[in-house]
Each structure stands twice: as structure tokens, then as C-alpha cells.
Write an enzyme that holds these catalytic residues in place. Structure first.
Site, PDB file in Angstrom:
ATOM      1  N   GLU A  94       0.834  -1.197   0.000  1.00 33.02           N
ATOM      2  CA  GLU A  94       0.000   0.000   0.000  1.00 33.02           C
ATOM      3  C   GLU A  94       0.871   1.251   0.000  1.00 33.02           C
ATOM      4  O   GLU A  94       2.009   1.226   0.474  1.00 33.02           O
ATOM      5  CB  GLU A  94      -0.884   0.015   1.260  1.00 33.02           C
ATOM      6  CG  GLU A  94      -2.366  -0.152   0.998  1.00 33.02           C
ATOM      7  CD  GLU A  94      -3.019   1.028   0.284  1.00 33.02           C
ATOM      8  OE1 GLU A  94      -2.388   1.675  -0.569  1.00 33.02           O
ATOM      9  OE2 GLU A  94      -4.179   1.309   0.591  1.00 33.02           O
ATOM     10  N   ASP A  95       0.325   2.347  -0.491  1.00 32.10           N
ATOM     11  CA  ASP A  95       1.059   3.607  -0.428  1.00 32.10           C
ATOM     12  C   ASP A  95       1.079   4.157   0.998  1.00 32.10           C
ATOM     13  O   ASP A  95       2.112   4.590   1.489  1.00 32.10           O
ATOM     14  CB  ASP A  95       0.468   4.637  -1.410  1.00 32.10           C
ATOM     15  CG  ASP A  95      -1.037   4.857  -1.246  1.00 32.10           C
ATOM     16  OD1 ASP A  95      -1.675   4.180  -0.408  1.00 32.10           O
ATOM     17  OD2 ASP A  95      -1.578   5.719  -1.958  1.00 32.10           O
ATOM     18  N   ASP A  98      -3.782   5.474   6.545  1.00 28.80           N
ATOM     19  CA  ASP A  98      -4.284   6.704   7.155  1.00 28.80           C
ATOM     20  C   ASP A  98      -5.265   6.316   8.270  1.00 28.80           C
ATOM     21  O   ASP A  98      -4.835   5.978   9.367  1.00 28.80           O
ATOM     22  CB  ASP A  98      -4.938   7.526   6.032  1.00 28.80           C
ATOM     23  CG  ASP A  98      -5.431   8.888   6.472  1.00 28.80           C
ATOM     24  OD1 ASP A  98      -4.816   9.494   7.354  1.00 28.80           O
ATOM     25  OD2 ASP A  98      -6.446   9.351   5.918  1.00 28.80           O
ATOM     26  N   PHE A 147      -1.756  15.957   4.646  1.00 29.92           N
ATOM     27  CA  PHE A 147      -2.040  15.422   3.316  1.00 29.92           C
ATOM     28  C   PHE A 147      -0.784  15.449   2.455  1.00 29.92           C
ATOM     29  O   PHE A 147      -0.173  16.509   2.287  1.00 29.92           O
ATOM     30  CB  PHE A 147      -3.162  16.224   2.654  1.00 29.92           C
ATOM     31  CG  PHE A 147      -3.793  15.486   1.515  1.00 29.92           C
ATOM     32  CD1 PHE A 147      -4.798  14.565   1.751  1.00 29.92           C
ATOM     33  CD2 PHE A 147      -3.371  15.696   0.214  1.00 29.92           C
ATOM     34  CE1 PHE A 147      -5.386  13.855   0.706  1.00 29.92           C
ATOM     35  CE2 PHE A 147      -3.946  14.991  -0.847  1.00 29.92           C
ATOM     36  CZ  PHE A 147      -4.960  14.080  -0.595  1.00 29.92           C
ATOM     37  N   ARG A 160       1.137  12.392  -9.013  1.00 32.29           N
ATOM     38  CA  ARG A 160       1.602  10.989  -8.863  1.00 32.29           C
ATOM     39  C   ARG A 160       3.010  10.803  -9.420  1.00 32.29           C
ATOM     40  O   ARG A 160       3.747   9.928  -8.987  1.00 32.29           O
ATOM     41  CB  ARG A 160       0.666  10.029  -9.609  1.00 32.29           C
ATOM     42  CG  ARG A 160      -0.720   9.893  -9.014  1.00 32.29           C
ATOM     43  CD  ARG A 160      -1.427   8.675  -9.617  1.00 32.29           C
ATOM     44  NE  ARG A 160      -2.866   8.700  -9.421  1.00 32.29           N
ATOM     45  CZ  ARG A 160      -3.486   8.247  -8.336  1.00 32.29           C
ATOM     46  NH1 ARG A 160      -2.786   7.757  -7.330  1.00 32.29           N
ATOM     47  NH2 ARG A 160      -4.797   8.291  -8.245  1.00 32.29           N
TER      48      ARG A 160
HETATM   49  P1  IMP Z   1      -7.300   4.913   4.809  1.00 31.58           P
HETATM   50  O1  IMP Z   1      -8.301   3.926   4.281  1.00 31.58           O
HETATM   51  O2  IMP Z   1      -7.962   6.039   5.542  1.00 31.58           O
HETATM   52  O3  IMP Z   1      -6.208   4.279   5.622  1.00 31.58           O
HETATM   53  O4  IMP Z   1      -6.661   5.626   3.574  1.00 31.58           O
HETATM   54  C1  IMP Z   1      -5.833   4.957   2.738  1.00 31.58           C
HETATM   55  C2  IMP Z   1      -5.848   5.532   1.350  1.00 31.58           C
HETATM   56  O5  IMP Z   1      -6.321   6.880   1.318  1.00 31.58           O
HETATM   57  C3  IMP Z   1      -4.432   5.592   0.842  1.00 31.58           C
HETATM   58  O6  IMP Z   1      -4.110   4.385   0.172  1.00 31.58           O
HETATM   59  C4  IMP Z   1      -4.467   6.777  -0.083  1.00 31.58           C
HETATM   60  O7  IMP Z   1      -4.867   6.355  -1.376  1.00 31.58           O
HETATM   61  C5  IMP Z   1      -5.506   7.672   0.508  1.00 31.58           C
HETATM   62  N1  IMP Z   1      -4.847   8.712   1.332  1.00 31.58           N
HETATM   63  C6  IMP Z   1      -4.756   8.769   2.680  1.00 31.58           C
HETATM   64  N2  IMP Z   1      -4.047   9.823   3.081  1.00 31.58           N
HETATM   65  C7  IMP Z   1      -3.669  10.459   1.946  1.00 31.58           C
HETATM   66  C8  IMP Z   1      -2.864  11.626   1.678  1.00 31.58           C
HETATM   67  O8  IMP Z   1      -2.317  12.295   2.566  1.00 31.58           O
HETATM   68  N3  IMP Z   1      -2.699  11.939   0.367  1.00 31.58           N
HETATM   69  C9  IMP Z   1      -3.249  11.237  -0.653  1.00 31.58           C
HETATM   70  N4  IMP Z   1      -3.975  10.128  -0.451  1.00 31.58           N
HETATM   71  C10 IMP Z   1      -4.194   9.753   0.835  1.00 31.58           C
HETATM   72 MG    MG Z   2      -4.578   4.102  -2.022  1.00 30.12          MG
END
Ligand code: IMP
Ligand code: MG
Length: 169
Positions: A94-95, A98, A147, A160
Site C-alpha cells: 500500500e502507499d 491513514d 495530506f 503521482r
Molecule cells: P485509509 O483507508 O484512511 O487508511 O486511507 C488509505 C488511502 O487513502 C491511501 O491508500 C491513499 O490512497 C488515501 N490517502 C490517505 N491519506 C492520503 C494523503 O495524505 N494523500 C493522498 N492520499 C491519501
Molecule cells: Mg490508495
């Protein structure tokens, strides 16, 4: 929209090399690893990470969307296709973790498919933003709850292509 550098391309490359060594050591002797990148955000990280692994692997991608074009999660995750991972050693790439919703949902769905093992490697971790239980077995950098964009990660499909991670103002 100006982007300020948070993690340089060099630091990312160095850390990806370290992660590759760690993962290689942990999977030594494993016949084959299935690396599953989560599109689109993890496309660049996945491509670099597999090049620093010395474990035979197959590479899959899934798509999980929760954000749309907003800076806040919609609270619902859709996973596009489920690769055949029964009996396989699986590494989800995963990137960013969050709130934890995306990884939590994917991991829950994947365990139902009967992998031999399932681990998570995330480039970035925002532990202070966590709302759902989700842990990375390997992660690149811990960052504050801000962010970020770059190195595969977007804001409304922009940034990206940047080789570094930055914050947008
Ligand atoms: P989560 O489900 O809240 O953990 O979010 C995960 C996904 O939300 C990541 O894989 C990103 O694609 C997107 N995301 C969360 N934080 C950021 C950010 O700071 N910038 C861009 N995308 C984000
Ligand atoms: Mg993502």
C-alpha cells in the site's frame, strides 16, 4: 498548488532498499511470494520494491477506492478484483495507511480467500490518524497527519509522477 518536499527521492530509494532486504530475509526459502499492489497509489512503490526483493514473485494489482477527489475518506471501500491467493504467501503493498479503513477491509477480505500467509508493506504510515485496526508489518516512513502527494500518491489525480513525497498547501 505548490508542493513542499517532505521525503526526498534519495531517502525513498534508500528506504525501499532496506525494506527489500528485510522482506528478502523474512521470506528466504519461500518458493514464491505473491506481491499485490493497491492501485493507483502504490504503483511506483510496488515497482521499486519488487526490484529490491530477492525472492521469486508474481505481481498482482487490485484497485481499492475510498477517496474520490476529496481530501477526506468517504468511509466505504470498494475492492475491484480478488486474485487467486489460496495457499499462497501474500504481501500486500500500500502507499499509505491513514484511518486504516482500506488496509483493514482488504486484509479482512483476503483472509477469507485462504492465503498461507498475509503481510502488509506500506510506504507511509500516519499512526495518529488511525480509526480502524490496521498494522503494517513493514513500513517506510512514519509521517504526521498531513495530506501528502508524490511517488504515486495523488491529490485529484495530480502529482503521482513526482519522485519525492511532499505536502500540498
Ligand atoms: P485509509 O483507508 O484512511 O487508511 O486511507 C488509505 C488511502 O487513502 C491511501 O491508500 C491513499 O490512497 C488515501 N490517502 C490517505 N491519506 C492520503 C494523503 O495524505 N494523500 C493522498 N492520499 C491519501
Ligand atoms: Mg490508495
Amino acid at each position: 498548488m505548490p508542493v513542499s518536499e517532505l521525503i526526498s527521492a534519495q531517502r525513498i530509494q534508500r528506504r525501499v532498499g532496506e525494506l527489500g532486504s528485510l522482506i528478502t530475509a523474512d521470506y528466504a526459502g519461500v518458493g514464491k511470494l505473491v506481491v499485490i499492489g493497491v492501485l493507483k497509489g502504490a504503483f511506483m512503490f510496488t515497482a521499486d520494491l519488487v526490484r529490491s526483493l530477492q525472492v521469486p514473485c508474481s505481481i498482482e494489482f487490485i484497485r481499492a477506492t475510498s477517496y474520490g477527489n476529496e481530501m477526506q475518506s468517504s468511509g466505504e471501500v470498494t475492492i475491484t478484483h480478488q486474485p487467486d491467493i489460496a495457499g499462497q504467501e501474500v504481501l500486500l503493498v500500500e502507499d499509505l495507511i491513514d484511518t486504516g479503513l482500506t488496509v483493514n477491509t482488504i486484509v479482512e477480505e483476503f483472509w477469507k480467500l485462504g492465503p498461507a500467509s498475509l503481510k502488509v508493506c506500506a510506504l507511509l504510515d500516519k499512526p495518529s490518524a488511525r480509526k480502524y485496526p490496521a498494522e503494517a508489518d513493514y513500513f517506510g516512513f512514519e509521517i504526521p497527519d498531513t495530506f501528502v502527494v508524490g511517488y504515486g500518491i495523488d491529490h485529484a489525480e495530480r502529482f503521482r509522477e513526482l519522485p519525492f513525497i511532499g505536502t500540498v498547501d
